[in-house]
Design a protein around this motif. Structure first.
Motif, PDB file in Angstrom:
ATOM      1  N   ALA A  80       4.298  -4.448  -6.958  1.00  0.00           N
ATOM      2  CA  ALA A  80       3.184  -3.833  -7.331  1.00  0.00           C
ATOM      3  C   ALA A  80       1.354  -3.617  -6.875  1.00  0.00           C
ATOM      4  O   ALA A  80       1.375  -2.521  -6.948  1.00  0.00           O
ATOM      5  CB  ALA A  80       3.075  -4.399  -9.403  1.00  0.00           C
ATOM      6  N   MET A  81       1.218  -4.940  -6.459  1.00  0.00           N
ATOM      7  CA  MET A  81       0.009  -4.941  -6.111  1.00  0.00           C
ATOM      8  C   MET A  81       0.017  -3.725  -4.921  1.00  0.00           C
ATOM      9  O   MET A  81      -0.933  -2.718  -3.809  1.00  0.00           O
ATOM     10  CB  MET A  81      -0.234  -6.396  -5.505  1.00  0.00           C
ATOM     11  N   SER A  82       1.320  -4.248  -3.728  1.00  0.00           N
ATOM     12  CA  SER A  82       1.564  -3.569  -2.930  1.00  0.00           C
ATOM     13  C   SER A  82       1.336  -1.740  -2.727  1.00  0.00           C
ATOM     14  O   SER A  82       0.335  -0.666  -1.730  1.00  0.00           O
ATOM     15  CB  SER A  82       2.767  -3.929  -1.623  1.00  0.00           C
ATOM     16  N   ASN A  83       2.035  -1.602  -4.100  1.00  0.00           N
ATOM     17  CA  ASN A  83       2.795  -0.066  -4.181  1.00  0.00           C
ATOM     18  C   ASN A  83       0.680   0.137  -4.792  1.00  0.00           C
ATOM     19  O   ASN A  83       0.018   1.766  -4.028  1.00  0.00           O
ATOM     20  CB  ASN A  83       2.911   0.501  -4.840  1.00  0.00           C
ATOM     21  N   ALA A  84       0.201  -0.491  -5.560  1.00  0.00           N
ATOM     22  CA  ALA A  84      -1.061  -0.088  -5.836  1.00  0.00           C
ATOM     23  C   ALA A  84      -2.946   0.588  -4.653  1.00  0.00           C
ATOM     24  O   ALA A  84      -3.501   1.098  -3.701  1.00  0.00           O
ATOM     25  CB  ALA A  84      -2.085  -1.043  -7.086  1.00  0.00           C
ATOM     26  N   CYS A  85      -2.291  -0.844  -3.519  1.00  0.00           N
ATOM     27  CA  CYS A  85      -3.288  -0.723  -2.303  1.00  0.00           C
ATOM     28  C   CYS A  85      -2.750   0.526  -1.360  1.00  0.00           C
ATOM     29  O   CYS A  85      -3.532   1.354  -0.524  1.00  0.00           O
ATOM     30  CB  CYS A  85      -2.642  -2.204  -0.987  1.00  0.00           C
ATOM     31  N   TYR A  86      -1.653   0.419  -1.649  1.00  0.00           N
ATOM     32  CA  TYR A  86      -0.980   1.873  -0.771  1.00  0.00           C
ATOM     33  C   TYR A  86      -2.257   3.272  -0.976  1.00  0.00           C
ATOM     34  O   TYR A  86      -2.617   4.246  -0.740  1.00  0.00           O
ATOM     35  CB  TYR A  86       0.366   2.076  -0.896  1.00  0.00           C
ATOM     36  N   ASP A  87      -1.624   3.283  -2.479  1.00  0.00           N
ATOM     37  CA  ASP A  87      -1.761   4.962  -3.220  1.00  0.00           C
ATOM     38  C   ASP A  87      -3.545   4.566  -3.318  1.00  0.00           C
ATOM     39  O   ASP A  87      -3.622   5.922  -3.420  1.00  0.00           O
ATOM     40  CB  ASP A  87      -1.659   4.265  -4.763  1.00  0.00           C
ATOM     41  N   GLN A  88      -4.129   3.299  -3.802  1.00  0.00           N
ATOM     42  CA  GLN A  88      -5.972   3.499  -3.823  1.00  0.00           C
ATOM     43  C   GLN A  88      -6.466   4.052  -2.757  1.00  0.00           C
ATOM     44  O   GLN A  88      -7.156   4.838  -1.747  1.00  0.00           O
ATOM     45  CB  GLN A  88      -6.154   2.514  -3.841  1.00  0.00           C
ATOM     46  N   PHE A  89      -5.642   3.185  -0.834  1.00  0.00           N
ATOM     47  CA  PHE A  89      -6.348   4.394  -0.148  1.00  0.00           C
ATOM     48  C   PHE A  89      -6.230   5.133   0.596  1.00  0.00           C
ATOM     49  O   PHE A  89      -7.372   5.985   0.599  1.00  0.00           O
ATOM     50  CB  PHE A  89      -5.841   2.721   1.315  1.00  0.00           C
ATOM     51  N   TRP A  90      -4.795   5.525   0.524  1.00  0.00           N
ATOM     52  CA  TRP A  90      -4.583   7.025   0.902  1.00  0.00           C
ATOM     53  C   TRP A  90      -5.068   7.964  -0.053  1.00  0.00           C
ATOM     54  O   TRP A  90      -4.888   9.595   0.766  1.00  0.00           O
ATOM     55  CB  TRP A  90      -3.489   6.881   1.277  1.00  0.00           C
ATOM     56  N   CYS A 125      -6.167   4.188  11.048  1.00  0.00           N
ATOM     57  CA  CYS A 125      -4.900   3.360  10.714  1.00  0.00           C
ATOM     58  C   CYS A 125      -3.736   4.869   9.846  1.00  0.00           C
ATOM     59  O   CYS A 125      -4.452   5.597   9.611  1.00  0.00           O
ATOM     60  CB  CYS A 125      -4.679   2.432   9.342  1.00  0.00           C
ATOM     61  N   LEU A 126      -2.528   4.949  10.137  1.00  0.00           N
ATOM     62  CA  LEU A 126      -1.536   5.234  10.774  1.00  0.00           C
ATOM     63  C   LEU A 126      -1.151   5.551   9.045  1.00  0.00           C
ATOM     64  O   LEU A 126      -1.272   4.219   8.083  1.00  0.00           O
ATOM     65  CB  LEU A 126      -0.607   4.781  11.000  1.00  0.00           C
ATOM     66  N   ASP A 127      -0.811   6.465   8.207  1.00  0.00           N
ATOM     67  CA  ASP A 127       0.373   6.002   7.069  1.00  0.00           C
ATOM     68  C   ASP A 127       1.412   5.993   7.522  1.00  0.00           C
ATOM     69  O   ASP A 127       2.157   7.041   7.661  1.00  0.00           O
ATOM     70  CB  ASP A 127      -0.296   8.164   6.171  1.00  0.00           C
ATOM     71  N   LEU A 128       2.225   4.386   7.307  1.00  0.00           N
ATOM     72  CA  LEU A 128       3.026   4.524   7.317  1.00  0.00           C
ATOM     73  C   LEU A 128       3.904   4.530   6.365  1.00  0.00           C
ATOM     74  O   LEU A 128       5.285   4.068   5.894  1.00  0.00           O
ATOM     75  CB  LEU A 128       3.459   2.653   7.434  1.00  0.00           C
ATOM     76  N   GLY A 129       2.854   4.907   4.509  1.00  0.00           N
ATOM     77  CA  GLY A 129       4.618   4.766   3.490  1.00  0.00           C
ATOM     78  C   GLY A 129       4.262   4.010   2.485  1.00  0.00           C
ATOM     79  O   GLY A 129       3.573   2.764   3.419  1.00  0.00           O
ATOM     80  N   ARG A 130       4.364   3.435   1.267  1.00  0.00           N
ATOM     81  CA  ARG A 130       4.844   2.081   0.758  1.00  0.00           C
ATOM     82  C   ARG A 130       5.840   1.167   1.606  1.00  0.00           C
ATOM     83  O   ARG A 130       7.051   1.725   2.264  1.00  0.00           O
ATOM     84  CB  ARG A 130       5.378   2.518  -0.388  1.00  0.00           C
ATOM     85  N   LYS A 131       5.731   0.151   1.736  1.00  0.00           N
ATOM     86  CA  LYS A 131       6.514  -0.568   2.563  1.00  0.00           C
ATOM     87  C   LYS A 131       7.850  -0.683   1.212  1.00  0.00           C
ATOM     88  O   LYS A 131       8.135  -0.985   0.089  1.00  0.00           O
ATOM     89  CB  LYS A 131       5.763  -2.370   2.133  1.00  0.00           C
ATOM     90  N   THR A 132       9.301  -0.786   2.405  1.00  0.00           N
ATOM     91  CA  THR A 132      10.665  -0.669   1.859  1.00  0.00           C
ATOM     92  C   THR A 132      10.185  -2.825   1.016  1.00  0.00           C
ATOM     93  O   THR A 132      11.623  -2.796   0.355  1.00  0.00           O
ATOM     94  CB  THR A 132      11.301  -0.658   2.487  1.00  0.00           C
TER      95      THR A 132
END
Length: 427
Positions: free
Chosen positions: A378-388, A230-237
């Protein structure tokens, strides 16, 4: 020393030489990654075609140009090949005989769809150390999943007991179930395939409970997560937009009807990316569902990135669902059944939501909860932070595999006795 330098010679045994599912994808991706890391991987597979990425990466391939059991020209041919693939036995023996003893290991990813348990004989004869990855449960269960397909529930019967033999749990018919039990008997009593492996790789902690008490006495267990590309696309806007998305094969054990029913109760439109035998029935029973059909890997990742949440309602013991990890990498929350390994990647209420396995009302409640935009963000940001924070990339996967291989090789005695074999008649 390997023939190409200081790396390890790894024979990667897998049913298919191309990506036909998660098992083959992990095996072939790992071969490419191991080659890049300076090792000498050799893919040994029964079923063609061969993934062109292997040649591009310089990975050696021994493919028998056979079909898998479903693609066999006749049921009789499939029945014989599935119980004992004589050609696979012969060719694997020839391959192993030509490799150096001191720095070669065999890593088996799958055998039940084309190779058969016949691979046990050359493995035992070679005396080489062998590792097995539990992508599924054919080593223990005749149908590979501890699942009753006609009744759509997890099976709690003891494998190969009288009750197991009598149970019509196969996805097609009882005759096929009886054949699978016969194959299991040959695997356990003639090939004695599990005894070939001193080391087993589990791809999730969930599998420890499933495999408990079923591995050979003294077997060593290693935890190595599957690799995710997967590519690191950053947090969702805009994380709280998009659909509730299902990704995968459209078959009943995946929980698609459970999801469609829960979505109806929750007042949301279920979206499905994938194809499979249950597509027509799903469309007929739930006309409000949006069926997108089969999508490429790139298209799937884009759909995940755009989704409000991934819904993973699987009814059976998934080992480590890749789609859950891929969604998490895309910063998309996951609504997951608490009865499969996917829950390990989801912190309930933080990076997604758990629901009670096979419970449509519980899943509907989770879907309703996920209508909350602030919670989804909030869950979206947590997903990103935890995975990456610690992404299971191919490079890290290969690094952890290399550590397992080195440990196994360090324990290998200078000489290894070859046990007597129980023979099958030649065809």
């Amino acid at each position: 020393m390997s023939e190409t330098g200081s790396g390890i010679n790894i024979v990667i045994a897998v049913d298919h030489a191309s990506v036909t599912g998660g098992q083959a994808k992990v095996a072939l991706d790992s071969a490419i990654g191991l080659k890049r890391a300076g090792h000498r991987p050799i893919v040994f597979a029964a079923a063609a075609p061969v993934d062109p990425r292997l040649a591009t990466a310089g990975v050696e391939v021994v493919c028998l140009d056979q079909t898998d059991l479903l693609g066999a020209a006749s049921k009789a041919q499939a029945a014989v090949q599935g119980i004992w693939n004589f050609r696979a036995e012969q060719e694997l023996g020839r391959l192993l005989d030509g490799l150096p003893r001191e720095n070669t290991i065999v890593h088996v990813h799958g055998w039940a769809k084309a190779l058969s348990a016949s691979i046990a004989r050359p493995l035992r004869r070679s005396g080489l150390p062998a590792v097995y990855t539990l992508h599924e449960y054919f080593m223990f269960c005749p149908n590979g999943g501890f699942y009753n397909y006609p009744r759509n529930h997890v099976c709690t019967l003891e494998p190969m007991s009288a009750a197991c033999w009598a149970s019509n749990c196969d996805s097609r018919n009882y005759t096929r179930k009886v054949w699978r039990c016969l194959r299991q008997s040959v695997m356990e009593r003639v090939a004695r395939l599990p005894e070939v492996f001193d080391d087993f790789i589990l791809i999730s902690r969930f599998q420890e409970r499933v495999a408990a008490g079923r591995l050979p006495s003294g077997a060593r267990v290693h935890a190595v997560s599957n690799p995710i590309d997967c590519l690191d696309l950053g947090r969702k806007t805009e994380p709280a937009t998009g659909d509730f998305l299902f990704v995968g094969r459209l078959s009943p054990e995946k929980g698609l009807f459970l999801y469609a029913e829960a979505a109806r109760r929750a007042g949301v439109a279920p979206v499905f990316a994938g194809d499979g035998p249950a597509a027509a029935e799903l469309r007929a029973r739930y006309p409000e569902a949006r069926l997108l059909g089969w999508k490429s890997a790139g298209e799937v990742k884009l759909l995940m990135r755009r989704a409000r949440a991934l819904v993973f309602p699987s009814l059976w013991f998934e080992g480590q669902p890749l789609t859950v990890l891929e969604a998490k990498a895309m910063a998309t929350p996951i609504i997951v059944s608490d009865g499969c390994a996917g829950r390990e990647e989801v912190e309930d209420g933080v990076s997604g939501l758990w629901f009670r396995s096979a419970d449509a009302e519980s899943l509907a409640e989770a879907l309703i909860k996920a209508k909350d935009d602030a919670l989804v963000a909030a869950m979206s940001n947590a997903c990103y932070d935890q995975f990456w924070a610690d992404p299971p990339t191919l490079a890290r996967h290969v690094e952890r595999l290399g550590a397992v291989y080195s440990e196994v090789l360090s324990r290998k005695p200078a000489t290894q006795a070859v046990e007597p074999e129980r023979r099958l008649p030649a065809p």
